[in-house]
Design an enzyme around this catalytic site. Structure first.
Site, PDB file in Angstrom:
ATOM      1  N   PRO A  87       0.817  -1.219   0.000  1.00 49.62           N
ATOM      2  CG  PRO A  87      -0.732  -1.550   1.692  1.00 49.62           C
ATOM      3  CD  PRO A  87       0.580  -2.049   1.188  1.00 49.62           C
TER       4      PRO A  87
ATOM      5  CG  ASP B  82      54.122  -2.794 -19.713  1.00 50.63           C
ATOM      6  OD1 ASP B  82      54.531  -3.569 -20.587  1.00 50.63           O
ATOM      7  OD2 ASP B  82      53.071  -2.146 -19.818  1.00 50.63           O
TER       8      ASP B  82
ATOM      9  CE  LYS C 216      61.727   2.568 -23.257  1.00 50.64           C
ATOM     10  NZ  LYS C 216      61.553   3.706 -24.193  1.00 50.64           N
TER      11      LYS C 216
ATOM     12  N   GLY D 219      49.229   2.460 -15.153  1.00 49.55           N
ATOM     13  CA  GLY D 219      48.120   3.392 -15.381  1.00 49.55           C
ATOM     14  C   GLY D 219      46.855   2.681 -15.778  1.00 49.55           C
ATOM     15  CG  ASP D 220      42.685   3.003 -18.162  1.00 44.85           C
ATOM     16  OD1 ASP D 220      41.850   2.528 -17.366  1.00 44.85           O
ATOM     17  OD2 ASP D 220      42.519   3.001 -19.404  1.00 44.85           O
TER      18      ASP D 220
ATOM     19  CB  THR E  72      44.838   7.489 -16.078  1.00 43.36           C
ATOM     20  OG1 THR E  72      45.873   8.098 -16.869  1.00 43.36           O
ATOM     21  CG2 THR E  72      43.845   8.563 -15.688  1.00 43.36           C
TER      22      THR E  72
ATOM     23  CG  MET F 212      55.240   7.988 -21.848  1.00 44.35           C
ATOM     24  SD  MET F 212      54.563   6.684 -22.913  1.00 44.35           S
ATOM     25  CE  MET F 212      52.955   7.394 -23.346  1.00 44.35           C
TER      26      MET F 212
ATOM     27  N   GLY G 101      55.639   9.903  -9.773  1.00 39.67           N
ATOM     28  CA  GLY G 101      54.458  10.311  -9.016  1.00 39.67           C
ATOM     29  C   GLY G 101      53.835   9.198  -8.203  1.00 39.67           C
TER      30      GLY G 101
END
Length: 406
Positions: free
Chosen positions: A42, A194, A216, A248-249, A277, A326, A355
């Protein structure tokens, strides 16, 4: 005797009797599972009203009748009247429909587990005796924290189809990987990584997981992208769960799209786990907001490999924030092109090295002298370059002083 089962609720007709707080919580759960939910009550809560307004559920604003259960696959009796809840549970029993009686679990035929999801695993906790929702939620949360912290080996034990999971590891601080990212590492038979920003994350990976470094380093060239694609696909076709761990992403200058395309082309199941990111996280950690009311309302992200492209120059000249990834090697050329393209030589610039890590260092300057300052401080990659008024040292402190009532 109580047994714990998993039920597939997607596209199943679910009836919820009641419109209060208990019903509201369960509505969210059933909708999230993709069920076709009907609420009979109700009066209904604002939350249920919103779901109805969005078309997520069907609501009948009236009292319940036995025939409302006809065709239902599952019933929740969650009114504030225990007698009515017991009656609904009895109607469900007569129709051989699973039912949760929110007033007294012993009078229903089902109990809803406190559940957490971890990739393709679900963990549920229920009370075997008298219901104790607070207790089972506490146990669920403790188990979930243990799993999500990467403390449990979640690798598959039975052979099955292989798969690839692209995981963004975040900007560098291992605490900034997502929960799903940590889960994926716990599921990995193979990790293809990486060099950048992943070493601490790999400490928790079991010793018998195959870790392949394709990044690298100063004395080693990176593995060509086509070979990385072939590696991911090949190991997945062996039946392995392959985690591609990327800084990052995956989709921001990470060639994630190329790797996903290779998997799709080969018929390999692939999942993408977005990452935080570095383009936004690194400036944020360094006290630089990439947008700030009254300072900058737009931001452009580019890569130093592209040089000073027309879009970046136009954004700098217009006063937008430009974040360059970069870009240390390309910085002199970018500065020359930006000033030649109309960018104010006094535009603030900040360079953030390493960072979000303990080695973070920030070099400030303006467009006219940032190359010299970078040489004097011996700036080295990895670094994020932020161009625009948001890069002014002490911007946030000055903004607070200027607007004391934020």
């Amino acid at each position: 005797m109580t047994a714990l089962f998993g039920l597939d609720l997607k596209d199943k007709p679910i009836l919820i009797v009641g419109g209060g707080s208990v019903a509201s919580r369960r509505v969210r759960r059933f909708v999230a599972e993709g069920a076709r939910v009907t609420v009979v009550a109700p009066h209904i809560s604002d939350d249920i009203e919103r779901h109805a307004g969005h078309g997520d559920i069907v609501v009948h604003r009236r009292g319940v009748a036995p025939q409302d259960l006809d065709g239902a696959w599952f019933v929740l009796a969650a009114t504030d009247d225990p007698v009515l809840n017991d009656a609904v549970a009895q109607w469900a029993h007569e129709r051989q429909i699973w039912c949760i009686d929110a007033s007294d679990a012993s009078k229903g035929t089902a109990r809803q587990a406190a559940m957490s999801k971890h990739g393709d695993l679900g963990v549920g906790v229920i009370s075997l005796g008298a219901p104790d929702p607070g207790r089972i939620r506490a146990v669920r949360d403790a188990v979930a924290a243990h799993l999500d912290g990467g403390e449990v080996d979640l690798r598959r034990r039975r052979p099955g189809s292989g798969r690839v999971i692209l995981v963004g590891s975040g900007p560098g601080d291992p605490g900034l990987i997502t929960v799903r990212g940590r889960q994926a590492l716990s599921e990995a038979d193979v990790v293809v990584t990486d060099r950048l920003g992943t070493a601490e994350l790999l400490v928790t990976v079991p010793y018998d997981v195959d870790v392949v470094n394709v990044g690298k380093s100063p004395d080693r060239h990176p593995v060509p992208q086509r070979e990385i694609n072939s590696l991911l696909v090949g190991r997945a076709l062996e039946g392995k769960t392959v985690v591609r761990l990327k800084g990052g992403d995956p989709y921001l200058f990470g060639r994630g799209g190329e790797e996903v395309h290779a998997c799709i082309k080969a018929g390999v199941d692939v999942e993408v786990v977005p990452g935080i990111t570095s383009a936004f996280a690194v400036p944020a950690r360094a006290g630089i907001p990439v947008t700030q009311r009254g300072v900058s309302t737009s931001v452009l992200v580019t890569t130093g490999h592209a040089g000073a492209d027309p879009a970046s120059i136009a954004a700098m000249a217009a006063g937008a924030t430009v974040v360059i990834l970069m870009g240390v090697t390309a910085l002199p050329g970018i500065v020359d092109a930006a000033i030649a393209g109309g960018c104010d030589p006094e535009t603030p610039v900040a360079i953030v090295e390493n960072g979000t890590t303990v080695h973070e260092r920030v070099t400030h300057g303006v467009m006219a002298d940032i190359v010299r300052r970078a040489d004097e401080t011996d700036v080295k990659p990895p670094a994020i370059i932020v161009v625009g008024q948001v890069s002014q040292p002490g911007l946030l402190a000055s903004a607070v002083a200027a607007t004391p009532e934020l």
